[in-house]
Design a protein around this motif. Sequence first.
Motif, mmCIF file in Angstrom:
data_model
loop_
_atom_site.group_PDB
_atom_site.id
_atom_site.type_symbol
_atom_site.label_atom_id
_atom_site.label_comp_id
_atom_site.label_asym_id
_atom_site.label_seq_id
_atom_site.Cartn_x
_atom_site.Cartn_y
_atom_site.Cartn_z
ATOM 1 N N GLY A 188 0.817 -1.209 0.000
ATOM 2 C CA GLY A 188 0.000 0.000 0.000
ATOM 3 C C GLY A 188 0.850 1.258 0.000
ATOM 4 N N GLY A 189 1.940 1.236 0.750
ATOM 5 C CA GLY A 189 2.849 2.381 0.784
ATOM 6 C C GLY A 189 3.535 2.607 -0.548
ATOM 7 N N VAL A 190 3.962 1.522 -1.187
ATOM 8 C CA VAL A 190 4.597 1.633 -2.501
ATOM 9 C C VAL A 190 3.590 2.155 -3.521
ATOM 10 N N ALA A 191 2.342 1.676 -3.457
ATOM 11 C CA ALA A 191 1.300 2.170 -4.359
ATOM 12 C C ALA A 191 1.038 3.655 -4.112
ATOM 13 N N LEU A 192 1.056 4.065 -2.861
ATOM 14 C CA LEU A 192 0.849 5.472 -2.526
ATOM 15 C C LEU A 192 1.981 6.339 -3.077
ATOM 16 N N ILE A 193 3.211 5.906 -2.880
ATOM 17 C CA ILE A 193 4.362 6.676 -3.372
ATOM 18 C C ILE A 193 4.333 6.760 -4.906
ATOM 19 N N GLY A 194 4.047 5.646 -5.563
ATOM 20 C CA GLY A 194 3.972 5.651 -7.026
ATOM 21 C C GLY A 194 2.854 6.535 -7.550
ATOM 22 N N ALA A 195 1.695 6.471 -6.904
ATOM 23 C CA ALA A 195 0.555 7.274 -7.347
ATOM 24 C C ALA A 195 0.805 8.763 -7.123
ATOM 25 N N VAL A 196 1.420 9.106 -6.005
ATOM 26 C CA VAL A 196 1.725 10.519 -5.735
ATOM 27 C C VAL A 196 2.790 11.022 -6.706
ATOM 28 N N ALA A 197 3.769 10.188 -7.047
ATOM 29 C CA ALA A 197 4.782 10.589 -8.029
ATOM 30 C C ALA A 197 4.141 10.814 -9.401
ATOM 31 N N LEU A 198 3.213 9.956 -9.780
ATOM 32 C CA LEU A 198 2.509 10.129 -11.045
ATOM 33 C C LEU A 198 1.647 11.391 -11.022
ATOM 34 N N TRP A 199 0.989 11.639 -9.902
ATOM 35 C CA TRP A 199 0.173 12.844 -9.741
ATOM 36 C C TRP A 199 1.049 14.083 -9.897
ATOM 37 N N PHE A 200 2.208 14.075 -9.274
ATOM 38 C CA PHE A 200 3.148 15.199 -9.389
ATOM 39 C C PHE A 200 3.572 15.409 -10.841
ATOM 40 N N ALA A 201 3.847 14.316 -11.547
ATOM 41 C CA ALA A 201 4.267 14.420 -12.946
ATOM 42 C C ALA A 201 3.143 14.977 -13.820
ATOM 43 N N VAL A 202 1.910 14.558 -13.566
ATOM 44 C CA VAL A 202 0.784 15.059 -14.352
ATOM 45 C C VAL A 202 0.553 16.541 -14.069
ATOM 46 N N MET A 203 0.610 16.928 -12.817
ATOM 47 C CA MET A 203 0.366 18.330 -12.461
ATOM 48 C C MET A 203 1.474 19.242 -12.974
ATOM 49 N N ASN A 204 2.671 18.742 -13.176
ATOM 50 C CA ASN A 204 3.801 19.554 -13.633
ATOM 51 C C ASN A 204 4.259 19.146 -15.030
ATOM 52 N N ALA A 205 3.360 18.645 -15.841
ATOM 53 C CA ALA A 205 3.717 18.162 -17.179
ATOM 54 C C ALA A 205 4.306 19.262 -18.044
ATOM 55 N N THR A 206 3.791 20.476 -17.939
ATOM 56 C CA THR A 206 4.320 21.562 -18.771
ATOM 57 C C THR A 206 5.739 21.922 -18.375
ATOM 58 N N VAL A 207 6.051 21.839 -17.095
ATOM 59 C CA VAL A 207 7.414 22.133 -16.646
ATOM 60 C C VAL A 207 8.375 21.099 -17.206
ATOM 61 N N PHE A 208 7.984 19.812 -17.143
ATOM 62 C CA PHE A 208 8.828 18.750 -17.687
ATOM 63 C C PHE A 208 8.974 18.890 -19.197
#
Length: 105
Positions: free
Chosen positions: A50-70
């Motif tokens: 569950g913790g690994v899923a949480l970390i992965g999902a939050v990392a993906l969320w961060f990438a989606v929210m900052n897609a223009t920066v990337f």
Amino acid sequence: MDMTVLAGAIDDVDQLTQKITTLLVGSVMGLMVVASVAAAWAKTKSVLAGGVALIGAVALWFAVMNATVFRDSVGEDIAPGGSAKSAGANHAVVQVIEPAEGERR
């Protein structure tokens, strides 16, 4: 219709669209985080999974929210002279010299 009013209306619609997009991306990604953690927990009954899923999902969320920066960052790195690293680099030129017709290698 006055051009100033039309420009103001277009700007208002653009701002509203950006706010709705941010709201939808935030809420959908929030639901996906909860769903991924719940699915990992239900399948494994493991806090670690569950913790690994949480970390992965939050990392993906961060990438989606900052897609223009990337996107902009990658574009600067790819473009010649776009980043500070490549600005001072010396580029080499390769010249191919064909042997004369009578010579053997």
